[in-house]
Enzyme design. Sequence first.
Site, PDB file in Angstrom:
ATOM      1  N   MET A  91       0.906  -1.474   0.035  1.00 59.85           N
ATOM      2  CA  MET A  91      -0.029   0.218  -0.085  1.00 59.85           C
ATOM      3  C   MET A  91       0.863   1.211   0.177  1.00 59.85           C
ATOM      4  O   MET A  91       0.483   2.319   0.206  1.00 59.85           O
ATOM      5  CB  MET A  91      -0.630   0.025   1.148  1.00 59.85           C
ATOM      6  CG  MET A  91      -1.864  -1.501   1.103  1.00 59.85           C
ATOM      7  SD  MET A  91      -3.301  -0.849   2.350  1.00 59.85           S
ATOM      8  CE  MET A  91      -2.914  -0.786   3.768  1.00 59.85           C
ATOM      9  N   GLY A  92       1.947   1.027  -0.383  1.00 59.27           N
ATOM     10  CA  GLY A  92       3.091   2.287  -0.569  1.00 59.27           C
ATOM     11  C   GLY A  92       3.507   2.606   0.872  1.00 59.27           C
ATOM     12  O   GLY A  92       3.632   1.940   1.782  1.00 59.27           O
ATOM     13  N   HIS A 113       9.294   1.015   3.168  1.00 63.35           N
ATOM     14  CA  HIS A 113      10.255   1.016   3.961  1.00 63.35           C
ATOM     15  C   HIS A 113      11.283  -0.087   3.786  1.00 63.35           C
ATOM     16  O   HIS A 113      10.914  -0.906   2.916  1.00 63.35           O
ATOM     17  CB  HIS A 113       9.652   0.995   5.613  1.00 63.35           C
ATOM     18  CG  HIS A 113       8.732   0.184   5.843  1.00 63.35           C
ATOM     19  ND1 HIS A 113       8.807  -1.389   5.863  1.00 63.35           N
ATOM     20  CD2 HIS A 113       7.359   0.025   6.091  1.00 63.35           C
ATOM     21  CE1 HIS A 113       7.716  -1.867   6.082  1.00 63.35           C
ATOM     22  NE2 HIS A 113       6.933  -1.026   6.048  1.00 63.35           N
ATOM     23  N   HIS A 130       9.581  -3.476   3.110  1.00 61.86           N
ATOM     24  CA  HIS A 130       9.272  -3.790   1.468  1.00 61.86           C
ATOM     25  C   HIS A 130      10.263  -4.017   0.725  1.00 61.86           C
ATOM     26  O   HIS A 130      10.309  -4.794   0.008  1.00 61.86           O
ATOM     27  CB  HIS A 130       8.396  -2.487   1.163  1.00 61.86           C
ATOM     28  CG  HIS A 130       7.129  -2.179   1.985  1.00 61.86           C
ATOM     29  ND1 HIS A 130       6.975  -1.201   2.595  1.00 61.86           N
ATOM     30  CD2 HIS A 130       6.033  -2.865   1.855  1.00 61.86           C
ATOM     31  CE1 HIS A 130       5.636  -1.196   2.848  1.00 61.86           C
ATOM     32  NE2 HIS A 130       4.950  -2.095   2.744  1.00 61.86           N
ATOM     33  N   GLN A 149     -10.635  -2.434   2.124  1.00 61.39           N
ATOM     34  CA  GLN A 149      -9.879  -3.262   3.481  1.00 61.39           C
ATOM     35  C   GLN A 149      -9.898  -2.345   4.692  1.00 61.39           C
ATOM     36  O   GLN A 149      -9.488  -2.662   5.647  1.00 61.39           O
ATOM     37  CB  GLN A 149      -8.707  -4.234   3.023  1.00 61.39           C
ATOM     38  CG  GLN A 149      -7.655  -3.033   2.953  1.00 61.39           C
ATOM     39  CD  GLN A 149      -6.009  -3.785   2.672  1.00 61.39           C
ATOM     40  OE1 GLN A 149      -6.065  -4.075   1.510  1.00 61.39           O
ATOM     41  NE2 GLN A 149      -5.280  -3.743   3.675  1.00 61.39           N
ATOM     42  N   GLY A 200       4.941 -10.188   3.854  1.00 65.97           N
ATOM     43  CA  GLY A 200       5.796 -10.356   4.845  1.00 65.97           C
ATOM     44  C   GLY A 200       4.953 -10.819   6.261  1.00 65.97           C
ATOM     45  O   GLY A 200       4.098 -10.940   6.088  1.00 65.97           O
ATOM     46  N   GLN A 201       6.026 -11.665   7.011  1.00 66.40           N
ATOM     47  CA  GLN A 201       5.357 -12.463   8.007  1.00 66.40           C
ATOM     48  C   GLN A 201       4.854 -11.736   9.098  1.00 66.40           C
ATOM     49  O   GLN A 201       4.173 -12.082   9.958  1.00 66.40           O
ATOM     50  CB  GLN A 201       6.527 -13.301   8.547  1.00 66.40           C
ATOM     51  CG  GLN A 201       6.110 -14.875   8.642  1.00 66.40           C
ATOM     52  CD  GLN A 201       7.290 -15.749   8.056  1.00 66.40           C
ATOM     53  OE1 GLN A 201       7.245 -16.547   7.280  1.00 66.40           O
ATOM     54  NE2 GLN A 201       8.206 -15.914   8.898  1.00 66.40           N
ATOM     55  N   SER A 249       6.824  -0.803   9.982  1.00 65.61           N
ATOM     56  CA  SER A 249       5.359  -0.595   9.410  1.00 65.61           C
ATOM     57  C   SER A 249       5.292   0.675   8.901  1.00 65.61           C
ATOM     58  O   SER A 249       5.527   1.781   9.772  1.00 65.61           O
ATOM     59  CB  SER A 249       4.378  -0.819  10.776  1.00 65.61           C
ATOM     60  OG  SER A 249       3.185  -0.434  10.305  1.00 65.61           O
ATOM     61  N   SER A 250       4.518   0.891   8.005  1.00 64.06           N
ATOM     62  CA  SER A 250       3.991   2.347   7.398  1.00 64.06           C
ATOM     63  C   SER A 250       3.407   3.092   8.432  1.00 64.06           C
ATOM     64  O   SER A 250       3.588   4.308   8.503  1.00 64.06           O
ATOM     65  CB  SER A 250       3.285   2.034   6.082  1.00 64.06           C
ATOM     66  OG  SER A 250       3.861   1.264   5.124  1.00 64.06           O
TER      67      SER A 250
HETATM   68  O1  PAF Z   1      -0.092  -5.847   3.691  1.00 62.08           O
HETATM   69  C1  PAF Z   1      -0.611  -5.089   2.837  1.00 62.08           C
HETATM   70  O2  PAF Z   1       0.193  -3.983   2.514  1.00 62.08           O
HETATM   71  C2  PAF Z   1      -1.992  -5.196   2.238  1.00 62.08           C
HETATM   72  O3  PAF Z   1      -3.190  -5.779   2.966  1.00 62.08           O
HETATM   73  C3  PAF Z   1      -1.882  -5.724   0.914  1.00 62.08           C
HETATM   74  C4  PAF Z   1      -1.515  -7.006   0.869  1.00 62.08           C
HETATM   75  C5  PAF Z   1      -1.069  -4.992  -0.134  1.00 62.08           C
HETATM   76  C6  PAF Z   1      -3.361  -5.592   0.316  1.00 62.08           C
HETATM   77  O4  PAF Z   1      -3.871  -4.327   0.189  1.00 62.08           O
END
Ligand code: PAF
Length: 286
Positions: free
Chosen positions: A32-33, A36, A39, A63, A156-157, A194-195
């Site tokens: 979701m951008g 960090h 990612h 979501q 990611g776990q 985490s973002s």
């Molecule tokens: O983990 C996330 O960043 C989101 O839930 C995902 C998997 C990109 C789906 O929007």
Amino acid sequence: METLLVNNILQMKEINKNWKKSDTIVGLVPTMGALHNGHASLIKKAKEMCNKVVVSIFVNPIQFGPNEDYDKYPRSIEKDKILCNELGVDVIFSPTPIEMYGENVILSNNELSFVCPPYSIVDCMCGKSRPGHFDGVATVVTKLFNIVKPDYAFFGQKDAQQLFIIKKFVKDLNMDVKIIPCPIIRDVDGLALSSRNTYLSENERKIALTIPKSLKEIKNLYLSGIIDTGILFDTAISILDKNIELDYLEFRDFNTFKKVDKVKENTLVAIAAKVGKTRLIDNEIL
Ligand code: PAF
């Protein structure tokens, strides 16, 4: 080659069609951008395993619950592009919500087909306090798989429940993609990346650090022979800062996601808690 930014579904499908003419192995890192180092580790793994790497950047409206942080979720596409370029990402796929869902769906989810994983695994842990969240995740991830058609997808776990659910529907629905789980990446102070960490004030960050500290203590106690979840739970509670609002601290079998009373190898200890207004999750596999 510069990373190509694609906002359009048809263009993404065309690119994939061309790649597939020459047996190219395609990797997808869904995000979701606000990228960090967590990612970055997924992207590096994808680069190792695939010939072409797509990073999707899409803050997925379906979501998020009505009172959640969809509007204020960090968005930093220019910075994200620089990182993707540095890491040799081939394509950033970053559609608008209207491109993904159409105008009507943005007004009301009632007109959208959803992918709904089994109730038993979406209605517990994070799903309990975020109703509909995992249906939204499963739906967007399925759409991304259909658009990008990756051979491998990297997750990611840290989002252990999300990972379990994705593996489950990929298997149940016979999807042709292999899910690659990647380890949690932590900051030097121990906080899982985490973002949402950007929301934390300096003081809140100190409070948040008691989350990984409590998980570490559970692991130490387990390694010293304590397997009773009641004892491990109480110890964790005594370590967590009293300003933390605990959502859950659960012990589950990592392979089945069933709750356990006595921990053993492969038990997942997962925690979700609010620090101020920020909801954080973290976990440890014993
Ligand atoms: O983990 C996330 O960043 C989101 O839930 C995902 C998997 C990109 C789906 O929007």
